[in-house]
Every structure is written in C-alpha cells, then in structure tokens.
Design a protein around this motif. Structure first.
Motif, short mmCIF file in Angstrom:
data_model
loop_
_atom_site.label_atom_id
_atom_site.label_comp_id
_atom_site.label_asym_id
_atom_site.label_seq_id
_atom_site.Cartn_x
_atom_site.Cartn_y
_atom_site.Cartn_z
N SER A 48 0.82 -1.21 0.00
CA SER A 48 0.00 0.00 0.00
C SER A 48 0.86 1.26 0.00
O SER A 48 0.49 2.27 -0.61
CB SER A 48 -0.94 0.03 1.21
N ASP A 166 -5.86 -1.28 -4.89
CA ASP A 166 -5.25 -1.75 -3.64
C ASP A 166 -6.26 -2.62 -2.89
O ASP A 166 -7.09 -2.13 -2.14
CB ASP A 166 -4.81 -0.57 -2.78
N GLU A 167 -6.20 -3.89 -3.14
CA GLU A 167 -7.15 -4.87 -2.59
C GLU A 167 -8.59 -4.42 -2.81
O GLU A 167 -9.46 -4.59 -1.96
CB GLU A 167 -6.85 -5.11 -1.11
MG LIG Z 1 -2.10 -2.75 2.18
#
Ligand SMILES: [Mg+2]
Ligand SMILES: Nc1ncnc2c1ncn2[C@@H]1O[C@H](COP(=O)(O)OP(=O)(O)O)[C@@H](O)[C@H]1O
Length: 270
Positions: A48, A166-167
């Motif tokens: 991240s 991001d996910e």
């Molecule tokens: Mg992360």
C-alpha cells in the motif's frame, strides 16, 4: 521493448525518518502500456505504501517516477497524476454525489469536461461496471460490493492510463469479482489501460501478465504467474493448482507444471 507507461527507479521511503528501517527499499519497476501487474506479499510488506507513492499521496524520499516518459516533479505532477487512478479496499466515505451518476460525474466536472461528453462517459462507466440500474440510487445506501463498483466506475470514467487497485475487490462477491476482472482485461485491449493490482486473491493474481512479490519493502520475486505461483507453498494457490499438488502428493500422475482452474478441469476430463 515497448515504452513503459510507468517507470520507477530506485525508490525508497520510510515513515519514521529517525529509524533505519525503510518501508520501501530501493524498488525499481516498469509497467508497459496495457500491461497488468499483480503485487502480492504478506501484510506490512509495503504494497500500500508503494501504491500511495505511485499515485502521489506520499512523496518518495529518494528515487524517480516517470509517467509516459516524463519525470514527476513539482512542475509536472499535477498533470501526470491525472493519468493515474487508485481504488482502495474500503469505498466508504469516498462518495460525494447524492446519486450514483452524480458521484461518477463529479470527478469529470472537476476536470471541466463538457456536459455532452460527460454524459457519455458516465453511461459508459455505468455500463462497464454493471451499475446502470442503480444510477439514481444513493451510493451510501448500496451494498459493499456495489459501492466498490461505483468507486471503480468513477475512476474508469476518467479514462486514466494506469489504474492502481489496492485490494479493491475484497468486498466483492466472487461473481462480481470475476466479471470486473474480465471487464478490466478487455479494457486493457480497447483503451490500453495498464493495471497494477495489489491482491491476496491468487485467482486475481493469475489474471496478471506479471507478478511482483514484496517482502520488507523490497521486490523479492518477479515473474509470470506460472513462475511465481508454481510450487510456492507460502502462497495460497488457486484451486486448480492446489488440487494438482494434493493429487501429486497422493501419488497420482499429474502434469508437472502450474495449472489454472480451467486447465485442471480439462485435464481431469481427459
Ligand atoms: Mg495494504
Ligand atoms: N501511516 C503509517 N505510519 C507509520 N508506519 C506505517 C504507516 N502505514 C504503514 N506503515 C508501516 O509500513 C509498513 C508497510 O505497510 P503497508 O504499505 O501498509 O503494507 P501492506 O499494504 O503490504 O500491508 C508496515 O510495517 C506498516 O506498519
């Protein structure tokens, strides 16, 4: 080689400048136009942080980032960062409009897009994400998966050159996840969009052209899904590969290389 749309050279970053631990430790990578790169790695490995640096939410302490061959600096960053969109895991609190379509239109108004063009873009993004039937709904009252599709529609409407996820698919049910992945796969071809997807989902990682595996702020592995996922017991492999490994352990004659679910099904039917 094809000219990279995004190039990162020797990037380092640390949150706590007094410590000697780097959260991003000398990372270099290149993403080609239309390429899909998956970034995997345990929690805390820096995925991240890397994403936030790429989209400009954090400033790198050393290293350079080039977008379409131009280095991001004070003079160029405003323009270049418009070419990069990010979708996070949790879409809550990122809605501004009172209806889904207003919400998607908002970012387009921000860049002064002419009204006619804006209407077209909003329709296009709603269609791609399957959110057309919800265009007049209040986004804050949708389900988690629907909210995420609105967040993705808002980014797609801007037609960025690069999308960082991001996910972003965690909240989605398997069916909408599959359908969004195939939408993105086809957008790479029609719009030449490059995708960087940070994910724990090995099926999503398998959709990528290339996988980067991070650990302690570094890229410790880089290769095709086959190269990275085969026989790597630390990773939860997709179901086809898991089945292949189990059968092999039990002494069955199975193919020696990494298998996708489709591949496994075809092989079993032989
Ligand atoms: Mg992360
Ligand atoms: N805002 C922050 N302040 C201080 N340290 C942070 C912050 N965000 C993340 N970290 C630390 O940086 C490292 C990388 O975190 P992160 O990039 O979130 O990893 P990942 O996304 O791979 O789980 C971790 O050690 C984490 O504790």
């Amino acid at each position: 080689m094809i000219k990279p749309i995004l190039a990162i050279n020797n990037l380092s970053f640390q949150y706590d400048k007094r410590s000697n631990h780097k959260n991003i430790d000398n990372i270099s990578l290149a993403v080609a136009e239309g390429q899909w790169i998956a970034v995997i790695g345990q929690n805390g490995s820096g995925k991240s942080t890397l994403a936030r640096i790429i989209v400009g939410l954090l400033e790198p302490q050393t290293g350079q980032i080039f977008v379409e061959g131009i280095e991001i600096n004070e003079a160029t960053k405003w323009k270049l960062r418009q070419k990069i969109g990010i979708v996070f895991q949790n879409p809550d609190n990122q809605f501004i409009g009172t209806t889904v379509q207003d919400d998607i239109a908002f970012s387009l108004e921000n860049i002064n897009m002419p009204y006619k063009e804006m209407v077209k873009r909003v329709d296009w993004a709603l269609e791609l994400t399957g959110m057309g039937p919800f265009r007049h709904h209040d986004p804050s009252r949708l389900s988690g998966g629907q909210k995420q599709r609105v967040a993705i529609a808002s980014i797609l409407a801007l037609k960025p050159s690069i999308i960082v996820l991001d996910e972003a698919f965690v909240m989605l049910d398997p069916k909408s996840r599959e359908s969004l992945i195939s939408t993105l796969l086809s957008l790479r071809k029609t719009e030449n969009i490059s995708i960087i997807s940070i994910t724990h989902d090995m099926n999503e990682a398998t959709a990528a052209d290339h996988i980067l595996r991070m650990k302690n702020g570094r890229i410790i592995k880089s290769g095709t899904p086959k190269e990275i996922l085969q026989e790597d017991d630390e990773l939860a492999a997709p179901i086809g590969e898991q089945l292949r490994r189990t059968l092999k352990k039990r002494g069955y004659q199975v193919p020696d290389s990494y298998m996708t679910e489709d591949g496994m099904v075809k092989w079993l039917w032989k």
